[in-house]
Design an enzyme around this catalytic site. Structure first.
Site, PDB file in Angstrom:
ATOM      1  N   THR A  15       0.865  -1.183   0.000  1.00 55.08           N
ATOM      2  CA  THR A  15       0.000   0.000   0.000  1.00 55.08           C
ATOM      3  C   THR A  15       0.902   1.233   0.000  1.00 55.08           C
ATOM      4  O   THR A  15       2.023   1.193   0.507  1.00 55.08           O
ATOM      5  CB  THR A  15      -0.910   0.016   1.238  1.00 55.08           C
ATOM      6  OG1 THR A  15      -0.099  -0.139   2.408  1.00 55.08           O
ATOM      7  CG2 THR A  15      -1.937  -1.099   1.195  1.00 55.08           C
TER       8      THR A  15
ATOM      9  N   ILE B  68      -1.599  -8.100   1.161  1.00 57.10           N
ATOM     10  CA  ILE B  68      -1.464  -6.644   1.261  1.00 57.10           C
ATOM     11  C   ILE B  68      -0.351  -6.285   2.239  1.00 57.10           C
ATOM     12  O   ILE B  68      -0.355  -6.717   3.393  1.00 57.10           O
ATOM     13  CB  ILE B  68      -2.794  -5.999   1.732  1.00 57.10           C
ATOM     14  CG1 ILE B  68      -3.964  -6.500   0.878  1.00 57.10           C
ATOM     15  CG2 ILE B  68      -2.674  -4.481   1.718  1.00 57.10           C
ATOM     16  CD1 ILE B  68      -3.799  -6.349  -0.618  1.00 57.10           C
ATOM     17  N   LYS B  69       0.583  -5.468   1.744  1.00 61.54           N
ATOM     18  CA  LYS B  69       1.684  -5.022   2.609  1.00 61.54           C
ATOM     19  C   LYS B  69       1.299  -3.699   3.260  1.00 61.54           C
ATOM     20  O   LYS B  69       0.924  -2.740   2.559  1.00 61.54           O
ATOM     21  CB  LYS B  69       2.927  -4.780   1.763  1.00 61.54           C
ATOM     22  CG  LYS B  69       3.964  -5.879   1.852  1.00 61.54           C
ATOM     23  CD  LYS B  69       5.146  -5.427   1.032  1.00 61.54           C
ATOM     24  CE  LYS B  69       6.369  -6.232   1.285  1.00 61.54           C
ATOM     25  NZ  LYS B  69       7.507  -5.741   0.515  1.00 61.54           N
ATOM     26  N   VAL B  70       1.422  -3.662   4.569  1.00 70.79           N
ATOM     27  CA  VAL B  70       1.192  -2.398   5.290  1.00 70.79           C
ATOM     28  C   VAL B  70       2.432  -2.122   6.142  1.00 70.79           C
ATOM     29  O   VAL B  70       3.111  -3.058   6.584  1.00 70.79           O
ATOM     30  CB  VAL B  70      -0.072  -2.458   6.192  1.00 70.79           C
ATOM     31  CG1 VAL B  70      -1.327  -2.683   5.373  1.00 70.79           C
ATOM     32  CG2 VAL B  70       0.066  -3.506   7.292  1.00 70.79           C
TER      33      VAL B  70
END
Ligand code: E4P
Length: 223
Positions: A58, A82-84
């Protein structure tokens, strides 16, 4: 131990898949920009080749926006993770994405406490950055060891994804630490095969086999 490739380069991924050594892929904006193609288009190409998890980062500091981007990315392919970032907003987004059943990789992790926070937020993967810690004179692998112990102690489902690996010894020590996954650049994956004695030994076996073949042919010609 699962092997992820830390790249957005299609040729590298194709080769690693052919070797049977690509259990997934991790990307980040730096890696995607190198390939000179639009973000979504590049991820869709990767998803044609890789069935394992593909981490997609993201690009915002805001939790609501991370969730919005994450929900959108998750429609690109069924294996998108999803990478946060490891920030209060990132962990809030992690929890909210996990509630929707979307897998999350908490990236930019540099301490054992941060790994503990990721576990508590229900992260699917937590990514300690070993090389970047080594670069500033810390023992990056210690964070991997600590994170593995922490997820074990509390039965978190979070997998420790040893990241920012720069050389084969990082892979060895991550494996010894019990990291669930190692993500590595293609160059490091290639280096894992290498040993001078393997090359010399194989060369000698082939030369001896050729000698034997020549002897047999000489013998056949005589009779
Ligand atoms: C993986 O998810 C990370 O983005 C990556 O391993 C970072 O590696 P670097 O420190 O070599 O950029």
């Amino acid at each position: 131990m699962k092997f992820f490739l830390d790249t957005a380069n299609l040729e590298e991924i194709r080769q690693a898949v052919a070797w049977g050594l690509c259990d997934g892929v991790t990307t980040n904006p730096t890696l995607v920009v190198k390939e000179g193609r639009e973000h979504k288009a590049q991820i869709l190409e990767i998803a044609k080749m890789v069935t394992g998890p593909i981490s997609v980062e993201t690009i915002t500091n805001d939790a609501d926006e991370m969730v919005r981007q994450g929900v959108a990315y998750a429609t690109w392919a069924p294996n998108v993770v999803i990478k946060v970032p490891m920030t209060p907003h990132g962990l809030q987004a992690c929890r909210r994405l996990r509630e929707r059943g979307i897998p999350v990789n908490v990236t930019l992790t540099f301490s054992a406490n941060q790994a503990l926070l990721a576990g508590k937020a229900g992260a699917t993967f937590v990514s300690p950055f070993v090389g970047r810690l080594d670069d500033i004179g810390h023992d990056g692998m210690q964070v991997v060891r600590d994170a593995v112990q922490i997820v074990r102690n509390y039965g978190f489902e979070t997998q420790v994804l040893a990241s920012s690996l720069r050389h084969p010894l990082h892979v060895t020590t991550a494996a010894l630490a019990g990291a669930h996954v190692a993500t590595m650049p293609f160059k490091v994956l290639e280096q894992l095969f290498k040993h001078t004695l393997t090359d010399v030994g194989q060369e000698r076996f082939l030369a001896d086999a050729a000698k034997l073949q020549a002897e047999l042919e000489k013998h056949k010609a005589r009779v």
